[in-house]
Design a protein around this motif. Structure first.
Motif, mmCIF file in Angstrom:
data_model
loop_
_atom_site.group_PDB
_atom_site.id
_atom_site.type_symbol
_atom_site.label_atom_id
_atom_site.label_comp_id
_atom_site.label_asym_id
_atom_site.label_seq_id
_atom_site.Cartn_x
_atom_site.Cartn_y
_atom_site.Cartn_z
ATOM 1 N N ALA A 130 -4.093 5.432 13.119
ATOM 2 C CA ALA A 130 -3.991 4.345 12.146
ATOM 3 C C ALA A 130 -4.816 3.145 12.602
ATOM 4 O O ALA A 130 -4.887 2.838 13.797
ATOM 5 N N TYR A 153 -1.113 -5.259 4.473
ATOM 6 C CA TYR A 153 -0.439 -3.976 4.666
ATOM 7 C C TYR A 153 0.738 -3.906 3.710
ATOM 8 O O TYR A 153 1.461 -4.896 3.526
ATOM 9 N N ALA A 163 3.421 6.093 4.552
ATOM 10 C CA ALA A 163 2.433 5.499 5.456
ATOM 11 C C ALA A 163 1.894 4.196 4.908
ATOM 12 O O ALA A 163 1.520 3.297 5.655
ATOM 13 N N SER A 165 -7.351 2.753 7.602
ATOM 14 C CA SER A 165 -6.498 3.933 7.467
ATOM 15 C C SER A 165 -5.087 3.644 7.957
ATOM 16 O O SER A 165 -4.885 2.941 8.956
ATOM 17 N N THR A 166 -4.097 4.190 7.241
ATOM 18 C CA THR A 166 -2.704 4.136 7.691
ATOM 19 C C THR A 166 -2.200 5.544 8.020
ATOM 20 O O THR A 166 -0.986 5.786 8.041
ATOM 21 N N ASP A 167 -3.120 6.455 8.298
ATOM 22 C CA ASP A 167 -2.734 7.827 8.607
ATOM 23 C C ASP A 167 -1.703 7.872 9.732
ATOM 24 O O ASP A 167 -1.888 7.267 10.787
ATOM 25 N N LEU A 204 1.497 6.710 9.713
ATOM 26 C CA LEU A 204 2.452 5.610 9.828
ATOM 27 C C LEU A 204 3.763 5.872 9.096
ATOM 28 O O LEU A 204 4.600 4.983 9.004
ATOM 29 N N SER A 243 1.446 8.190 14.334
ATOM 30 C CA SER A 243 1.149 6.797 14.696
ATOM 31 C C SER A 243 2.318 5.853 14.468
ATOM 32 O O SER A 243 2.228 4.669 14.802
#
Length: 415
Positions: free
Chosen positions: A55, A312, A339, A351-353, A355, A386
């Protein structure tokens, strides 16, 4: 069992109104020790970075791969001791007051007098208004979504919380430049609240925490004015209760705790964090009760440094199913946090991959009396690679990707 003391005892607590004809004083409390074993496992191994699939808000150095060892512990949950009362002033006006403190039946932590819900105000047919340190309206309906009368490690710690090791609940009087600045499960000091009367099942709560921590502008940094605004509308009709809540934190710079730049600098002069929630519950004639929470949290700053994370947001939901049969209760709960998405100054890729997170619990309680419950529960928090969601209280700082799990037995007593 609550106890009413002599009028002179109450008058001693409120000398300014000691001439009132009667002062009602109650002593109350909750003791909630819980013996459990807890650990984390599955922390993401070192080597992941924002450039390699991590992330954007989590630095490569955070991926330590370190799990917390299994430990046995006794927690106190929301154990408390309090005094509260009223002083009638007229047929339609009375003083209301409360002084509540946390207590630790496990002997772990020192506790502060009036460190929990504490207030002084006025109440009439028009409603209630008070000054104090009190649960925000946003937090209020969340307290009812739990199998017991108090917060324990197996309760909801997924909504009102963005992860990143932000504490599940906090008591603050202003911005602290710490993880708790990003929390929406708040007991807020330096505040004034208004509660409406019941209007055919409809009621409202409003709160404002003043900007006592406002800073003066200098040549190195601008002025910031940390404030909290919270509102709740609730409707109750028989077995159905529905609440809609909103809360806004001005200049708390919650994003600074979630991978954004540090707040209150010349290039990051203000912030606005908001939460919106829907909380509903329905009690069936069979002894079944279903409660659900839906929420979106959003964090934004006015950062102007190209490439910095300046926004966010993420959505989450949580559901609790309870079944009672006489003195017995069983429950199951599950929740999921998405995420979400984030943005950069200048609009670069972010990217929030990894989360996202999920929480679950299963439990049983037996009512020994109207005031005492014996209970047992197993619980867990599962993090994507993450994410850093933790239970309350956490057994320690959770590494990205680490899952928490535990089980234990406890005793609840209220008086």
């Amino acid at each position: 069992m609550r106890r009413t003391l002599l009028p002179l005892a109450g008058a001693a607590l409120l000398p300014a109104i000691a001439s009132a004809q009667s002062v009602n004083v109650q002593i109350y409390g909750t003791l909630l020790p819980f013996l459990d074993t807890a650990r984390t496992s599955g922390a993401t191994a070192p080597g992941l970075s924002p450039a390699s699939g991590g992330a954007s808000q989590v630095p490569a150095s955070a991926y330590t791969g370190q799990d917390l060892p299994e430990r046995r512990r006794i927690t106190s949950g929301t154990s408390n001791l309090g005094f509260r009362g009223t002083v009638p002033l007229s047929d339609d006006l009375k003083v209301v007051w409360q002084i509540e403190s946390a207590v630790s039946p496990d002997g772990d932590a020192p506790n502060t007098l009036a460190g929990r819900n504490t207030r002084l105000g006025l109440e009439g047919s028009w409603g209630t208004v008070f000054y104090g340190n009190w649960d925000t309206p946003y937090k209020f309906p969340l307290l009812a979504v739990g199998p017991l009368r108090g917060l324990s490690p197996f309760d909801n710690n997924l909504t009102a919380n963005p992860g990143f090791n932000v504490p599940g609940t906090t008591t603050q009087s202003g911005r602290a430049n710490a993880k708790a600045d990003a929390a929406f499960n708040r007991r807020q000091g330096n505040s004034v609240q208004y509660w409406s009367p019941d209007l055919s099942g409809l009621s409202f709560r409003l709160a404002y925490s003043v900007g006592e921590g406002r800073t003066a502008a200098t040549t190195a940094a601008p002025s910031v004015n940390p404030e909290v605004i919270s509102a709740l509308a609730s409707y109750k009709a028989g077995p159905l209760t529905v609440s809609v809540g909103f809360e806004q934190h001005n200049d708390y710079f919650g994003l600074a705790q979630l991978g954004g730049a540090a707040g209150a600098t010349l290039t990051n002069a203000s912030s606005r964090d908001t939460g919106v929630e829907l909380v509903a519950s329905y009690s069936f004639p069979t002894g079944t009760r279903l409660s659900v929470i839906g929420e979106q949290l959003r964090y934004r700053t006015d950062d102007t440094v190209a490439g910095n994370i300046n926004a966010y947001k993420r959505a989450a939901w949580y559901a609790l199913l309870q079944q009672r049969a006489g003195a017995h209760q069983v429950w199951a709960a599950f929740g999921s946090a998405a995420a979400g998405s984030c943005g950069r100054v200048g609009g670069g890729a972010a990217s929030t991959d990894g989360l996202g997170g999920r929480e679950y619990s299963l439990g049983y309680s037996y009512s020994l009396s109207r005031a005492a419950d014996l209970f047992a529960a197993c619980y867990g928090m599962r993090n994507d690679r993450s994410a850093q969601y933790a239970v309350f209280p956490s057994p320690g700082t959770v590494a990205p990707g680490a899952d928490t799990r535990g089980l234990g037995v406890g005793l609840l007593f209220t008086f």
